[in-house]
Design an enzyme around this catalytic site. Structure first.
Site, mmCIF file in Angstrom:
data_model
loop_
_atom_site.group_PDB
_atom_site.id
_atom_site.type_symbol
_atom_site.label_atom_id
_atom_site.label_comp_id
_atom_site.label_asym_id
_atom_site.label_seq_id
_atom_site.Cartn_x
_atom_site.Cartn_y
_atom_site.Cartn_z
ATOM 1 N N GLU A 115 -48.483 -6.343 -36.100
ATOM 2 C CA GLU A 115 -47.709 -5.865 -34.951
ATOM 3 C C GLU A 115 -46.499 -6.759 -34.740
ATOM 4 O O GLU A 115 -46.577 -7.980 -34.931
ATOM 5 C CB GLU A 115 -48.564 -5.894 -33.689
ATOM 6 C CG GLU A 115 -49.833 -5.053 -33.757
ATOM 7 C CD GLU A 115 -50.783 -5.385 -32.618
ATOM 8 O OE1 GLU A 115 -50.616 -4.808 -31.531
ATOM 9 O OE2 GLU A 115 -51.669 -6.237 -32.818
ATOM 10 N N LYS A 117 -44.058 -8.989 -32.690
ATOM 11 C CA LYS A 117 -44.264 -9.866 -31.532
ATOM 12 C C LYS A 117 -43.038 -9.745 -30.624
ATOM 13 O O LYS A 117 -41.991 -10.323 -30.892
ATOM 14 C CB LYS A 117 -44.456 -11.314 -31.996
ATOM 15 C CG LYS A 117 -44.850 -12.282 -30.906
ATOM 16 C CD LYS A 117 -45.158 -13.646 -31.507
ATOM 17 C CE LYS A 117 -45.591 -14.626 -30.432
ATOM 18 N NZ LYS A 117 -44.529 -14.898 -29.460
ATOM 19 N N ASP A 119 -40.635 -10.257 -27.496
ATOM 20 C CA ASP A 119 -40.315 -11.460 -26.729
ATOM 21 C C ASP A 119 -40.182 -11.100 -25.264
ATOM 22 O O ASP A 119 -39.090 -10.796 -24.766
ATOM 23 C CB ASP A 119 -39.020 -12.083 -27.261
ATOM 24 C CG ASP A 119 -38.861 -13.518 -26.801
ATOM 25 O OD1 ASP A 119 -39.849 -14.098 -26.311
ATOM 26 O OD2 ASP A 119 -37.748 -14.059 -26.923
ATOM 27 N N TYR A 226 -44.997 -2.580 -23.483
ATOM 28 C CA TYR A 226 -45.710 -2.157 -24.678
ATOM 29 C C TYR A 226 -47.134 -2.718 -24.607
ATOM 30 O O TYR A 226 -47.322 -3.924 -24.394
ATOM 31 C CB TYR A 226 -45.043 -2.671 -25.954
ATOM 32 C CG TYR A 226 -43.909 -1.826 -26.465
ATOM 33 C CD1 TYR A 226 -43.901 -0.442 -26.334
ATOM 34 C CD2 TYR A 226 -42.828 -2.424 -27.113
ATOM 35 C CE1 TYR A 226 -42.862 0.329 -26.816
ATOM 36 C CE2 TYR A 226 -41.774 -1.657 -27.608
ATOM 37 C CZ TYR A 226 -41.799 -0.279 -27.447
ATOM 38 O OH TYR A 226 -40.757 0.479 -27.934
ATOM 39 N N LYS A 315 -43.814 -16.574 -37.010
ATOM 40 C CA LYS A 315 -42.530 -16.557 -36.305
ATOM 41 C C LYS A 315 -41.388 -16.653 -37.304
ATOM 42 O O LYS A 315 -41.406 -17.520 -38.187
ATOM 43 C CB LYS A 315 -42.456 -17.695 -35.288
ATOM 44 C CG LYS A 315 -43.376 -17.489 -34.097
ATOM 45 C CD LYS A 315 -42.972 -18.369 -32.939
ATOM 46 C CE LYS A 315 -43.736 -18.013 -31.680
ATOM 47 N NZ LYS A 315 -43.288 -18.806 -30.508
ATOM 48 N N CYS A 409 -4.389 -23.729 -15.987
ATOM 49 C CA CYS A 409 -4.861 -22.380 -16.267
ATOM 50 C C CYS A 409 -4.137 -21.819 -17.482
ATOM 51 O O CYS A 409 -2.896 -21.862 -17.530
ATOM 52 C CB CYS A 409 -4.639 -21.476 -15.059
ATOM 53 S SG CYS A 409 -5.064 -19.744 -15.343
ATOM 54 N N CYS A 412 -1.845 -18.666 -15.854
ATOM 55 C CA CYS A 412 -0.763 -18.825 -14.868
ATOM 56 C C CYS A 412 -0.229 -20.248 -14.795
ATOM 57 O O CYS A 412 0.771 -20.497 -14.109
ATOM 58 C CB CYS A 412 -1.238 -18.375 -13.490
ATOM 59 S SG CYS A 412 -2.501 -19.438 -12.754
ATOM 60 N N CYS A 427 -9.515 -21.885 -11.832
ATOM 61 C CA CYS A 427 -8.120 -21.730 -11.435
ATOM 62 C C CYS A 427 -8.102 -21.337 -9.965
ATOM 63 O O CYS A 427 -8.636 -20.281 -9.606
ATOM 64 C CB CYS A 427 -7.439 -20.652 -12.283
ATOM 65 S SG CYS A 427 -5.769 -20.260 -11.698
ATOM 66 N N CYS A 433 -2.914 -15.364 -10.160
ATOM 67 C CA CYS A 433 -3.389 -15.487 -11.538
ATOM 68 C C CYS A 433 -3.711 -14.092 -12.074
ATOM 69 O O CYS A 433 -4.659 -13.443 -11.599
ATOM 70 C CB CYS A 433 -4.624 -16.379 -11.584
ATOM 71 S SG CYS A 433 -5.230 -16.681 -13.261
#
Length: 705
Positions: A115, A117, A119, A226, A315, A409, A412, A427, A433
């Site tokens: 099956e 696995k 997460d 599931y 895994k 920034c 700007c 900023c 901006c």
């Protein structure tokens, strides 16, 4: 007199029909009836249940919409321990596992079930007489949290099972609750828009969702489930595969990716098959679970002190790629947060071609000691978001210069600031901006805000680039500029008609969504709803202090300060007035609740902690409806501190220092008129009395995890 038997029969028929339609839609992708017909059936059931609450069935389909407020999660002892699995990243270890199984079964023939696995969050569900009665998290494997109300909101999970002659009367289902990848991506995009930290992976998102106190919020997260095993006190099926097939027949969602394997070679074929293909699935996976299929052979193999000898998890190693860092871009978001993004030489990774990777913030760049031209290692965090995990120093040029985070920034040119305690530079040029202005417009017209038909993110962004729209209020001037609109390319008469109609329709969008659409930092959907319900109009919110707003449930100090600051700005007040002139909804419609009494007039309260019979929201409403006021901080002027469990010691000490009376929930209720009906506590279900879990080796049906 109502015909109670007929009404009960109709409720039962509607319930059965809706459960069937839900199964067809969510399990089999079959739409037997139009959405409108389904909604009408559901509305009829809701109406009957409202009129006859004593006839509501335990697993009514109406419970899926959520709405239960849980003040705490009780715990329950697992009848069958939820054990962990031994795991490996090595195919050689899988062969050694197979050899141990062969020795343990003394050469008898055996087979495996393989099956994927998934997460997510391991969950134990109990069904009695075909009805879902309890959902419990893994916890420590012996005892977990009861989250039944939240589990009920999962639409792919049947509350009532389909009949079957072989169905046990009382059994448990073990499975995985997960957040589908598209839902996870949508949630993170929303959090990014709101200036909130991104969630690391779907598993964390699912786990956090199940612990939300409001099941309506859980329902909105669209979790899935599931099933992967069935447990009964005695033996009910001969094999694990037979139990999986039975679960499917009963209507429980079982992933169709599982397979039988007659030997270890077929197991390895399954492992290799899904190594790449798993990335095509709409759910995160991190490996394969291999179990001996025959349940008597599982009993024969038994357990170690920590895990079963008849199962193992393989895994997949986290996929990594090696590529070149070519550039670092700096994106400016709606709230001004500047986020660095690595531009990479394209490289295949975990089923996709990765061209960019997140660098999170300046701290991460400094921690990795990144330099342009570096050869870097890239992984997918939780196999979702690409991230740089390291640098191959062996090929770094001697003259490589460390990356310097910008001080201005990138859009700007304004000097960036880094608020104390925050990881992001920002900023502060909120009014000038361009990326911030454009992002706020896109947020205002988005689906969860004003949802203006004909004016999506791309169109409003185009209007912004042309200088036609700079603030949300400018949107309402567009209909008067039709002669100008018809001159634009790719904007025909019909599109303009749709746009104008959408703008007009947006004037009927309820106030909570308008408030959310304003894009105030930290004010997400839930906070906007709470503020709107409490103050009922934007004028009342503008008149409220940060301290007063902080007392509103689920708002708090940081959000309140940000909201109060926003409404204090002259430009924002001007925006509100222009929206008012345009006809946008800036107050909650309908009559305000009539005060129950003036018994608490002139008194102010702070509510802190968790209470036995009421939520903090309910206590606040009781105080307000009887003339009292709520505040968020303790001062000499405070009348009472209402203290519940888990209240912070600092508040108690401060109250004692100011000689503020500290009262309990019961003492507060004693202050109220006896005619004021105390709201009943939300029924969160009672945990069963603790019992010693059975020995793991006693032949219970299915697997234990």
């Amino acid at each position: 007199m109502p015909d109670t038997p007929a009404i009960q029969h109709r409720i039962e028929a509607l319930t059965e029909r809706l459960h069937h339609l839900n199964h067809q839609y969510y399990q089999l992708d079959i739409s037997e009836v139009p959405d409108q017909e389904f909604d009408q059936l559901l509305a009829e059931l809701q109406q009957l249940e409202a009129e006859h609450p004593d006839l509501v069935l335990e697993n009514s389909p109406t419970r899926r919409v959520g709405g239960t407020i849980t003040k705490q999660f009780p715990t329950a002892v697992h009848r069958f321990p939820m054990l962990s699995l031994g795991n490996t990243y090595s195919e050689d270890d899988l062969r050694e596992f197979d050899e141990r199984v062969q020795r343990g079964l003394e050469g008898a023939p055996y087979s495996y079930v393989c099956e994927l696995k998934f997460d997510g969050v391991a969950m134990s569900l109990r069904y009695e007489h075909g009805q879902l009665t309890q959902g419990v998290t893994r916890g420590d494997g012996t005892r977990g949290d009861v989250v039944t109300a939240n589990v009920r909101t999962i639409k792919t999970l049947p509350l009532s099972l389909r009949p079957g002659t072989d169905r046990p009367e009382d059994f448990e289902v073990r499975g995985e609750i997960f957040m589908p990848l598209p839902v996870f991506d949508e949630l993170n995009a929303e959090r990014e828009q709101n200036g909130e930290a991104l969630l690391a992976n779907p598993r964390n998102a699912a786990s956090g969702t199940l612990k939300l106190q409001n099941s309506a919020q859980v329902a909105a997260r669209k979790l899935r489930f599931y099933a992967y095993s069935l447990l009964t006190p005695g033996r009910h099926f001969p094999s694990h595969s037979a139990a999986l097939e039975a679960l499917s027949r009963y209507g429980l969602p079982v992933s169709d990716t599982w397979r039988r394997a007659s030997n270890i070679e077929e197991v390895l074929e399954f492992v290799h098959h899904w190594a790449k293909r798993r990335f095509d699935l709409p759910v995160a996976t991190d490996g394969i679970v291999i179990k001996v299929d025959d349940l008597r052979q599982q009993d024969q193999l038994g357990f170690t002190s920590k895990s079963p000898r008849w199962a193992i998890a393989y895994k997949y190693p986290a996929e990594a790629a090696r590529t070149r860092l070519n550039e670092v871009l700096y994106n400016v978001g709606r709230t001004g947060a500047v986020t660095p993004v690595a531009v990479l030489t394209p490289v295949p990774l975990a089923g996709t071609v990765v061209k960019r990777a997140t660098l999170h913030n300046a701290n991460q760049i400094e921690l990795l000691d990144l330099r342009l031209g570096d050869t870097v290692y890239v992984e997918k965090g939780g196999e979702i978001i690409p991230k740089i995990t390291g640098v191959d120093l062996s090929v770094r040029p001697a003259d490589a210069v460390p990356i310097q985070y910008p001080t201005n920034c990138p859009s700007c040119g304004t000097s960036l600031v880094r608020p104390e305690g925050e990881a992001h530079f920002r900023c502060p040029n909120e009014r000038g901006c361009p990326p911030q202005l454009k992002a706020r417009l896109e947020h205002y017209v988005s689906r969860k805000s004003l949802n203006i038909d004909g004016l999506g993110a791309e169109t409003v962004g185009r209007f912004f680039e042309l200088g036609m729209v700079k603030t949300p209020a400018d949107i309402y001037d567009l209909p008067a500029r039709r002669p100008e609109l018809v001159t634009l390319e790719r904007l025909g008469e019909k599109s303009i008609d749709n746009l104008i109609a959408g703008i007009e329709a947006s004037k009927q969008v309820p106030f909570p969504r308008v408030l959310f659409g304003l894009g105030i930092r930290y004010v997400g959907e839930t906070v906007a709803q709470k503020l709107a319900a409490h103050y009922r109009s934007i004028d009342a919110i503008m008149a409220a202090s940060a301290e007063e707003m902080a007392a509103v449930p689920e708002v708090g100090g940081v959000i309140a300060v940000a909201a109060a600051h926003w409404f204090q700005q002259p430009e924002n007040r001007e925006l509100v007035e222009r929206l008012r002139t345009a006809g946008v909804q800036l107050e909650v419609t309908g009559e305000a609740p009539v005060p129950a009494s003036d018994r608490l007039a002139g008194l102010t309260f702070v509510i802190s902690g968790v209470f036995e019979n009421h939520s903090r929201d309910e206590l606040q409403q009781l105080i307000i409806s009887n003339g009292g006021k709520i505040t968020g901080s303790i001062s000499k002027k405070l009348s009472y501190l209402v203290a519940g469990d888990n209240m912070g010691p600092a508040k108690r000490e401060k109250a004692l220092g100011f000689k503020v009376p500290i009262i309990s929930e019961a003492e507060l209720m004693a202050l109220l008129p006896t005619t004021t009906p105390a709201e009943e506590a939300v029924d969160i279900g009672e945990a069963p009395a603790p019992t010693a879990p059975p020995e793991a080796e006693t032949g219970q049906q299915g697997s234990l995890f």
